[in-house]
Motif scaffolding. Sequence first.
Motif, PDB file in Angstrom:
ATOM      1  N   ALA A  77       4.776   4.101  -5.696  1.00  0.00           N
ATOM      2  CA  ALA A  77       3.969   3.981  -6.682  1.00  0.00           C
ATOM      3  C   ALA A  77       4.835   3.575  -7.772  1.00  0.00           C
ATOM      4  O   ALA A  77       5.766   4.418  -7.882  1.00  0.00           O
ATOM      5  CB  ALA A  77       3.074   5.186  -6.816  1.00  0.00           C
ATOM      6  N   LEU A  78       4.746   2.649  -8.618  1.00  0.00           N
ATOM      7  CA  LEU A  78       5.366   2.536  -9.890  1.00  0.00           C
ATOM      8  C   LEU A  78       4.666   2.874 -10.963  1.00  0.00           C
ATOM      9  O   LEU A  78       5.607   3.574 -11.961  1.00  0.00           O
ATOM     10  CB  LEU A  78       5.565   0.839  -9.979  1.00  0.00           C
ATOM     11  N   PHE A  79       3.400   2.991 -11.069  1.00  0.00           N
ATOM     12  CA  PHE A  79       2.525   3.864 -12.069  1.00  0.00           C
ATOM     13  C   PHE A  79       1.336   4.412 -11.416  1.00  0.00           C
ATOM     14  O   PHE A  79       0.808   3.760 -10.467  1.00  0.00           O
ATOM     15  CB  PHE A  79       2.223   2.685 -13.114  1.00  0.00           C
ATOM     16  N   GLY A  80       1.192   5.614 -11.757  1.00  0.00           N
ATOM     17  CA  GLY A  80      -0.148   6.323 -11.227  1.00  0.00           C
ATOM     18  C   GLY A  80       0.388   6.998  -9.920  1.00  0.00           C
ATOM     19  O   GLY A  80       1.476   6.810  -9.522  1.00  0.00           O
ATOM     20  N   ALA A  81      -0.631   7.713  -9.469  1.00  0.00           N
ATOM     21  CA  ALA A  81      -0.225   8.518  -7.980  1.00  0.00           C
ATOM     22  C   ALA A  81      -0.766   7.846  -6.817  1.00  0.00           C
ATOM     23  O   ALA A  81      -1.854   7.304  -6.841  1.00  0.00           O
ATOM     24  CB  ALA A  81      -0.679   9.803  -8.252  1.00  0.00           C
ATOM     25  N   ALA A  82       0.057   7.848  -6.018  1.00  0.00           N
ATOM     26  CA  ALA A  82      -0.640   7.238  -4.551  1.00  0.00           C
ATOM     27  C   ALA A  82       0.324   7.821  -3.553  1.00  0.00           C
ATOM     28  O   ALA A  82       1.564   7.635  -3.357  1.00  0.00           O
ATOM     29  CB  ALA A  82      -0.330   5.804  -4.461  1.00  0.00           C
ATOM     30  N   ASP A  83      -0.309   8.420  -2.369  1.00  0.00           N
ATOM     31  CA  ASP A  83       0.440   8.882  -1.181  1.00  0.00           C
ATOM     32  C   ASP A  83      -0.632   8.216   0.186  1.00  0.00           C
ATOM     33  O   ASP A  83      -1.421   7.964  -0.003  1.00  0.00           O
ATOM     34  CB  ASP A  83       0.129  10.521  -1.260  1.00  0.00           C
ATOM     35  N   GLY A  84       0.722   8.172   1.141  1.00  0.00           N
ATOM     36  CA  GLY A  84       0.180   8.081   2.273  1.00  0.00           C
ATOM     37  C   GLY A  84      -0.416   6.734   2.509  1.00  0.00           C
ATOM     38  O   GLY A  84      -1.241   6.412   3.355  1.00  0.00           O
ATOM     39  N   LEU A  85       0.275   5.757   1.968  1.00  0.00           N
ATOM     40  CA  LEU A  85      -0.323   4.259   1.951  1.00  0.00           C
ATOM     41  C   LEU A  85       0.735   3.355   2.964  1.00  0.00           C
ATOM     42  O   LEU A  85       1.841   3.721   2.882  1.00  0.00           O
ATOM     43  CB  LEU A  85      -0.257   3.527   0.740  1.00  0.00           C
ATOM     44  N   ASP A  86       0.320   2.642   3.708  1.00  0.00           N
ATOM     45  CA  ASP A  86       1.001   1.763   4.556  1.00  0.00           C
ATOM     46  C   ASP A  86       1.178   0.412   4.341  1.00  0.00           C
ATOM     47  O   ASP A  86      -0.126  -0.377   4.180  1.00  0.00           O
ATOM     48  CB  ASP A  86       0.311   1.931   5.957  1.00  0.00           C
ATOM     49  N   GLY A  87       2.468   0.009   3.922  1.00  0.00           N
ATOM     50  CA  GLY A  87       2.450  -1.304   3.394  1.00  0.00           C
ATOM     51  C   GLY A  87       2.139  -2.307   4.340  1.00  0.00           C
ATOM     52  O   GLY A  87       1.528  -3.567   3.912  1.00  0.00           O
ATOM     53  N   GLU A  88       2.169  -2.281   5.546  1.00  0.00           N
ATOM     54  CA  GLU A  88       1.956  -3.325   6.365  1.00  0.00           C
ATOM     55  C   GLU A  88       0.429  -3.434   6.598  1.00  0.00           C
ATOM     56  O   GLU A  88      -0.190  -4.568   6.664  1.00  0.00           O
ATOM     57  CB  GLU A  88       2.367  -3.139   7.989  1.00  0.00           C
ATOM     58  N   VAL A  89      -0.465  -2.282   6.521  1.00  0.00           N
ATOM     59  CA  VAL A  89      -1.937  -2.471   6.646  1.00  0.00           C
ATOM     60  C   VAL A  89      -2.373  -2.982   5.412  1.00  0.00           C
ATOM     61  O   VAL A  89      -3.297  -3.853   5.304  1.00  0.00           O
ATOM     62  CB  VAL A  89      -2.605  -0.981   6.789  1.00  0.00           C
ATOM     63  N   ILE A  90      -1.929  -2.674   4.122  1.00  0.00           N
ATOM     64  CA  ILE A  90      -2.296  -3.121   2.912  1.00  0.00           C
ATOM     65  C   ILE A  90      -2.027  -4.761   3.081  1.00  0.00           C
ATOM     66  O   ILE A  90      -2.967  -5.461   2.522  1.00  0.00           O
ATOM     67  CB  ILE A  90      -1.608  -2.776   1.965  1.00  0.00           C
TER      68      ILE A  90
END
Length: 145
Positions: A77-90
């Motif tokens: 996360a460069l700006f704002g909050a984000a947890d538990g994300l998978d880059g390959e899924v995105i």
Amino acid sequence: MSKTLLYGATKIDETNSAYAPIESLAAFQWKNRVFVLFADRDNARAARQENQLLADRSALDERDMVVLKVSGGKVRALFGAADGLDGEVIRRDLDAPETGEFAAFLVGKDGTVKLKVSEPITNGELFAIIDSMPMRAAETLKSDK
């Protein structure tokens, strides 16, 4: 520069994946607009996009933005909050290019892709697109009262 603006659709075909909410980013739906940038191999374009966006944090905040950077399978996360994300899924959900190729996507509060670019976009262009959206216009009217 390649830009695909998906915002101007007059008829939404819910079977068309271009207008389906992005499942991997569902935590942001109806709360935030998400700008996802995928790093290029040497990170030159991604770094340019990142620096440009973060130079105007107040505009990002005003538009309820979260900015994510995907490098390989990692999400930061460069700006704002984000947890538990998978880059390959995105990457899969957005149908982004292969690892090492730059791309950036704007996902609206409704969870659908509004913009896809293969080169960095200026803040002016990005904010103009966001500000032309009906939901953003309604937010601006509310804040003016």
